[in-house]
Design a protein around this motif. Structure first.
Motif, PDB file in Angstrom:
ATOM      1  N   VAL A  45      72.111  31.264 -37.141  1.00 27.01           N
ATOM      2  CA  VAL A  45      71.970  31.331 -35.905  1.00 27.01           C
ATOM      3  C   VAL A  45      73.437  30.845 -35.557  1.00 27.01           C
ATOM      4  O   VAL A  45      74.324  31.455 -34.415  1.00 27.01           O
ATOM      5  N   MET A  46      74.151  29.830 -36.146  1.00 26.93           N
ATOM      6  CA  MET A  46      75.591  29.539 -35.281  1.00 26.93           C
ATOM      7  C   MET A  46      76.573  30.659 -35.421  1.00 26.93           C
ATOM      8  O   MET A  46      77.038  30.845 -34.250  1.00 26.93           O
ATOM      9  N   ILE A  47      76.724  30.983 -36.670  1.00 29.59           N
ATOM     10  CA  ILE A  47      77.711  32.011 -36.754  1.00 29.59           C
ATOM     11  C   ILE A  47      77.206  33.070 -35.738  1.00 29.59           C
ATOM     12  O   ILE A  47      78.343  33.768 -35.498  1.00 29.59           O
ATOM     13  N   ARG A  48      76.322  34.116 -35.499  1.00 27.77           N
ATOM     14  CA  ARG A  48      75.432  35.101 -35.013  1.00 27.77           C
ATOM     15  C   ARG A  48      75.428  34.516 -33.335  1.00 27.77           C
ATOM     16  O   ARG A  48      76.233  35.303 -32.979  1.00 27.77           O
ATOM     17  N   TYR A  49      75.618  33.320 -33.015  1.00 29.13           N
ATOM     18  CA  TYR A  49      75.789  32.326 -31.901  1.00 29.13           C
ATOM     19  C   TYR A  49      77.220  32.747 -31.063  1.00 29.13           C
ATOM     20  O   TYR A  49      77.511  33.694 -30.173  1.00 29.13           O
ATOM     21  N   ALA A  50      78.146  32.555 -32.186  1.00 28.13           N
ATOM     22  CA  ALA A  50      79.563  32.544 -31.856  1.00 28.13           C
ATOM     23  C   ALA A  50      79.863  33.884 -31.745  1.00 28.13           C
ATOM     24  O   ALA A  50      80.777  34.410 -31.036  1.00 28.13           O
ATOM     25  N   ALA A  51      79.751  34.776 -33.281  1.00 29.63           N
ATOM     26  CA  ALA A  51      79.870  36.006 -33.404  1.00 29.63           C
ATOM     27  C   ALA A  51      80.150  36.954 -31.907  1.00 29.63           C
ATOM     28  O   ALA A  51      80.080  37.922 -31.734  1.00 29.63           O
ATOM     29  N   ALA A  52      79.219  36.258 -30.960  1.00 24.07           N
ATOM     30  CA  ALA A  52      78.622  37.135 -29.634  1.00 24.07           C
ATOM     31  C   ALA A  52      79.566  36.382 -28.761  1.00 24.07           C
ATOM     32  O   ALA A  52      78.994  36.776 -26.992  1.00 24.07           O
ATOM     33  N   GLY A  53      80.723  36.121 -29.245  1.00 26.74           N
ATOM     34  CA  GLY A  53      81.701  35.579 -28.093  1.00 26.74           C
ATOM     35  C   GLY A  53      81.398  34.258 -27.452  1.00 26.74           C
ATOM     36  O   GLY A  53      81.950  33.833 -26.952  1.00 26.74           O
ATOM     37  N   ARG A  54      80.853  33.259 -27.618  1.00 25.12           N
ATOM     38  CA  ARG A  54      80.757  32.325 -27.817  1.00 25.12           C
ATOM     39  C   ARG A  54      81.073  31.125 -27.818  1.00 25.12           C
ATOM     40  O   ARG A  54      81.181  31.678 -29.319  1.00 25.12           O
TER      41      ARG A  54
END
Length: 174
Positions: A45-54
């Motif tokens: 979840v953290m990796i996907r959240y960051a991959a979205a530019g956050r």
């Protein structure tokens, strides 16, 4: 919520923090109270959240989790900045190299490598060799010697965990 497990409360807190999709998410020990499948899910979840530019900032003492989920880190010791940068650069600055080989290395060859100038030790592993350089040792010189000895080298890279790097940086034993 009082009847929820620690892991369920942790996941609920993360969902609450993510409401509105903030550009900056700060998490303190996000895997605390989670079991292994939930830890993996939290990491993803953290990796996907960051991959979205956050940006996701994680404060944690679980260095293996930091190593698996973060791209950059800041090492602090007693409130002081010790080092900051990409995780791979901080980990990769050690003196131990893992030499991956196509075929297993015989003990006599490992002993020859261990006796080379610039080499503190060479130990056979399932992957090949674990070579620790001394103060005069360099990776390019090691590679040249491995080629000279006709060792079937497939890869050469740092062999150090974030925990080792952290302990070295703060003056602990590694």
């Amino acid at each position: 919520m009082r009847t929820y497990s620690q892991g369920m409360r942790q996941r609920l807190a993360l969902a609450q923090a993510m409401l509105g999709l903030p550009d900056l998410l700060i998490l303190d020990e996000p895997t605390n109270g989670l079991d292994p499948p939930q830890i993996r899910e939290m990491r993803e979840v953290m990796i996907r959240y960051a991959a979205a530019g956050r940006t996701v900032i994680v404060s944690s003492h679980l260095l293996s989790e930091v190593e698996q989920s973060c791209t950059h880190l800041v090492v602090m010791d007693r409130g002081q900045l010790v080092q900051a940068g990409p995780v791979h650069e901080i980990i990769g600055s050690g003196d131990t190299l893992l030499v991956g080989t196509v075929t297993p290395v015989d003990e006599p060859v490992a002993e020859k490598i261990a006796a080379l100038p610039g080499i503190a030790s060479a130990v056979r592993t399932d992957e090949g060799l674990l070579v620790r350089l001394d103060a005069d040792g360099t990776a390019p010189r090691l590679i040249a010697e491995l080629v000279r000895l006709e060792v079937p080298v497939a890869s050469v890279g740092p062999h150090r965990r974030l925990e080792d790097a952290f302990l070295t940086l703060i003056g602990g034993s590694a």
